[in-house]
Design a protein around this motif. Structure first.
Motif, short mmCIF file in Angstrom:
data_model
loop_
_atom_site.label_atom_id
_atom_site.label_comp_id
_atom_site.label_asym_id
_atom_site.label_seq_id
_atom_site.Cartn_x
_atom_site.Cartn_y
_atom_site.Cartn_z
N LEU A 11 24.31 -41.79 68.11
CA LEU A 11 23.45 -42.94 67.84
C LEU A 11 24.33 -44.05 67.31
CD1 LEU A 11 20.60 -44.18 67.40
CD2 LEU A 11 20.68 -43.22 65.08
N SER A 12 24.30 -45.21 67.98
CA SER A 12 25.10 -46.36 67.54
C SER A 12 24.18 -47.39 66.90
CB SER A 12 25.83 -46.98 68.73
OG SER A 12 26.77 -46.07 69.26
N VAL A 13 24.54 -47.82 65.70
CA VAL A 13 23.70 -48.73 64.93
C VAL A 13 24.57 -49.85 64.36
CG1 VAL A 13 22.23 -48.94 62.88
CG2 VAL A 13 22.10 -46.89 64.31
N GLN A 14 24.03 -51.06 64.38
CA GLN A 14 24.74 -52.20 63.81
C GLN A 14 24.77 -52.09 62.29
OE1 GLN A 14 25.39 -54.41 66.48
NE2 GLN A 14 26.93 -55.37 65.20
N GLU A 15 25.89 -52.39 61.71
CA GLU A 15 25.99 -52.38 60.25
C GLU A 15 24.92 -53.28 59.64
OE1 GLU A 15 29.88 -53.40 58.87
OE2 GLU A 15 29.26 -53.57 56.77
N GLY A 16 24.23 -52.77 58.65
CA GLY A 16 23.16 -53.53 58.00
C GLY A 16 21.77 -53.21 58.52
N ASP A 17 21.71 -52.68 59.75
CA ASP A 17 20.41 -52.28 60.30
C ASP A 17 20.00 -50.92 59.73
OD1 ASP A 17 20.75 -53.59 63.72
OD2 ASP A 17 20.41 -54.57 61.77
N ASN A 18 18.74 -50.57 59.97
CA ASN A 18 18.26 -49.25 59.57
C ASN A 18 18.54 -48.24 60.68
OD1 ASN A 18 17.26 -50.42 57.23
ND2 ASN A 18 15.21 -50.71 58.07
N SER A 19 18.86 -47.02 60.28
CA SER A 19 19.11 -45.95 61.24
C SER A 19 17.99 -44.93 61.16
CB SER A 19 20.43 -45.23 60.92
OG SER A 19 21.52 -46.12 60.95
N ILE A 20 17.61 -44.41 62.31
CA ILE A 20 16.62 -43.33 62.35
C ILE A 20 17.18 -42.20 63.19
CG2 ILE A 20 14.29 -42.63 62.98
CD1 ILE A 20 13.42 -45.52 62.66
N ILE A 21 17.36 -41.06 62.56
CA ILE A 21 17.88 -39.88 63.25
C ILE A 21 16.75 -38.86 63.34
CG2 ILE A 21 19.60 -38.05 63.19
CD1 ILE A 21 21.32 -39.95 61.46
N ASN A 22 16.52 -38.37 64.53
CA ASN A 22 15.38 -37.48 64.78
C ASN A 22 15.81 -36.04 65.00
OD1 ASN A 22 13.23 -39.51 64.83
ND2 ASN A 22 14.34 -40.29 66.60
N CYS A 23 14.90 -35.15 64.71
CA CYS A 23 15.16 -33.72 64.86
C CYS A 23 13.85 -33.02 65.18
CB CYS A 23 15.77 -33.19 63.57
SG CYS A 23 16.11 -31.43 63.56
N ALA A 24 13.88 -32.17 66.21
CA ALA A 24 12.72 -31.34 66.54
C ALA A 24 13.03 -29.93 66.06
CB ALA A 24 12.47 -31.35 68.04
N THR A 63 15.24 -41.76 53.60
CA THR A 63 13.86 -41.28 53.59
C THR A 63 13.75 -40.19 54.64
OG1 THR A 63 13.02 -43.47 52.97
CG2 THR A 63 11.45 -41.91 53.92
N VAL A 64 13.12 -39.10 54.30
CA VAL A 64 12.86 -38.05 55.27
C VAL A 64 11.36 -38.02 55.54
CG1 VAL A 64 12.85 -36.29 53.44
CG2 VAL A 64 13.10 -35.60 55.83
N LEU A 65 11.02 -37.95 56.82
CA LEU A 65 9.63 -37.87 57.25
C LEU A 65 9.41 -36.55 57.98
CD1 LEU A 65 9.07 -41.48 58.66
CD2 LEU A 65 8.48 -40.61 56.39
N LEU A 66 8.31 -35.90 57.68
CA LEU A 66 8.00 -34.62 58.30
C LEU A 66 6.65 -34.70 58.99
CD1 LEU A 66 8.51 -31.56 58.71
CD2 LEU A 66 7.44 -31.19 56.46
N LEU A 75 15.25 -38.67 59.69
CA LEU A 75 16.00 -39.20 58.55
C LEU A 75 16.19 -40.69 58.77
CD1 LEU A 75 17.73 -38.60 55.96
CD2 LEU A 75 19.71 -38.53 57.50
N GLN A 76 15.73 -41.47 57.83
CA GLN A 76 15.90 -42.91 57.92
C GLN A 76 16.92 -43.35 56.88
OE1 GLN A 76 12.04 -44.74 57.56
NE2 GLN A 76 11.19 -43.58 59.26
N ILE A 77 17.89 -44.12 57.32
CA ILE A 77 18.92 -44.65 56.43
C ILE A 77 18.75 -46.17 56.41
CG2 ILE A 77 21.38 -44.82 55.92
CD1 ILE A 77 21.79 -42.31 57.64
N ALA A 78 18.50 -46.71 55.25
CA ALA A 78 18.30 -48.16 55.12
C ALA A 78 19.65 -48.88 55.00
CB ALA A 78 17.44 -48.45 53.91
N ALA A 79 19.72 -50.05 55.63
CA ALA A 79 20.90 -50.91 55.52
C ALA A 79 22.19 -50.11 55.75
CB ALA A 79 20.92 -51.61 54.16
N PRO A 82 29.28 -48.72 56.76
CA PRO A 82 30.35 -47.98 57.44
C PRO A 82 30.53 -46.57 56.91
CG PRO A 82 31.04 -50.24 57.01
CD PRO A 82 29.71 -50.06 56.32
N GLY A 83 30.30 -46.37 55.63
CA GLY A 83 30.43 -45.04 55.04
C GLY A 83 29.37 -44.04 55.49
N ASP A 84 28.37 -44.53 56.19
CA ASP A 84 27.34 -43.65 56.72
C ASP A 84 27.76 -43.01 58.04
OD1 ASP A 84 24.83 -46.03 55.66
OD2 ASP A 84 25.58 -44.25 54.60
#
Lengths: 112, 111
Positions: A11-24, A63-66, A75-79, A82-84
Motif C-alpha cells: 500500500l503506497s500512501v502520501q506522507e501526511g495522508d491517512n492510511s487504511i490497512i485491511n485484514c480479513a 485506530t482499529v476497527l472490527l 488499521l487506520q494510521i492518521a497523518a 516516514p517512520g510508519d
C-alpha cells in the motif's frame, strides 16, 4: 490461513495522508485481534489490540476497527509519517487457544 | 517489565553444520513460547510452540527441533543445516492476556 509463501501486498500512501490497512480473518469464533508493525530487520512490534466485544479502539494516531459480521479488521494510521513505513500484520486468537493466527501482512510504503 | 532476548543476532553457517538459537524471557512466569521462521518478504511461519517446561508442539515437519529446558528458555536446534533453513527466526512469548510479543530475531544464512 497459511500464506507464508506469498509476496506481501503493498500500500503506497502520501506522507501526511491517512492510511487504511485491511485484514480479513478466518475464524468466526476469534475474540481477540492484534495489529503488529514490523520494520526491516526487526521483530514484529505490538501496535494495538481489540476484543470482540468492541468495534473500535483508538491509540496514538492509530485506530482499529472490527466488523464481526463480515470478519474484517482494519488499521487506520492518521497523518502517515516516514517512520510508519513497515510491514503490518493482523492476528486473531480464539479464547483459550495457544496459537495466534497471523494474516499475510501488508507493506506500507510512504511517498514523499 | 517483560523483555525477550534472542542470540545470536546474525549467524552464517555452512551446510551440514549444527545449529543452536537461544531465546530467553524476563519478567514473566510460565509463558507460552514460540519459534517462527520468516523468509525475506514473506509472512510468519510457526515452527514450534511450548506451553511449559519440556512440552514442545511441532507445527511443520522439518530439519529443526526445539527444547525448553527452563521455564523462560526456548532453544531451536538442528543437527545438520540445509540451505533451505536460511531465514529470519523469531521467538515470541504469549501473556496471560493473550497478547504475543516478539524478540528481535536471528538472521540465519546457510551457505
Amino acid at each position: 490461513g497459511e500464506s507464508v509463501g506469498l509476496h506481501l501486498p503493498t500500500l503506497s500512501v502520501q506522507e501526511g495522508d491517512n492510511s487504511i490497512i485491511n485484514c480479513a480473518y478466518s475464524n468466526s469464533a476469534s475474540d481477540y485481534f492484534i495489529w503488529y508493525k514490523q520494520e526491516s530487520g526487526k521483530g514484529p512490534q505490538f501496535i494495538i489490540d481489540i476484543r470482540s466485544n468492541m468495534d473500535k479502539r483508538q491509540g496514538q494516531r492509530v485506530t482499529v476497527l472490527l466488523n464481526k459480521t463480515v470478519k474484517h479488521l482494519s488499521l487506520q494510521i492518521a497523518a502517515t509519517q516516514p517512520g510508519d513505513s513497515a510491514v503490518y500484520f493482523c492476528a486473531e486468537n480464539e479464547g483459550g487457544n495457544d496459537k495466534i493466527i497471523f494474516g499475510k501482512g501488508t507493506r506500507l510504503h510512504i511517498l514523499p | 517489565s517483560q523483555t525477550i532476548h534472542q542470540w545470536p543476532a546474525t549467524l552464517v553457517q555452512p551446510v551440514g553444520s549444527p545449529l543452536s538459537l537461544e531465546c530467553t524471557v524476563e519478567g514473566t512466569s510460565n509463558p507460552n513460547l514460540y519459534w517462527y521462521r520468516q523468509a525475506a518478504g514473506r509472512g510468519l511461519q510457526l515452527l514450534f510452540y511450548s506451553v511449559g517446561i519440556g512440552q514442545i508442539s511441532s507445527e511443520v515437519p522439518q530439519n529443526l527441533s526445539a527444547s525448553r529446558p527452563q521455564d523462560r528458555q526456548f532453544i531451536l536446534s538442528s543437527k545438520k543445516l540445509l540451505l533451505s533453513d536460511s531465514g529470519f527466526y523469531l521467538c515470541a512469548w504469549k501473556s496471560v492476556w493473550e497478547t504475543q510479543y516478539f524478540g528481535p530475531g536471528t538472521r540465519l544464512l546457510v551457505l
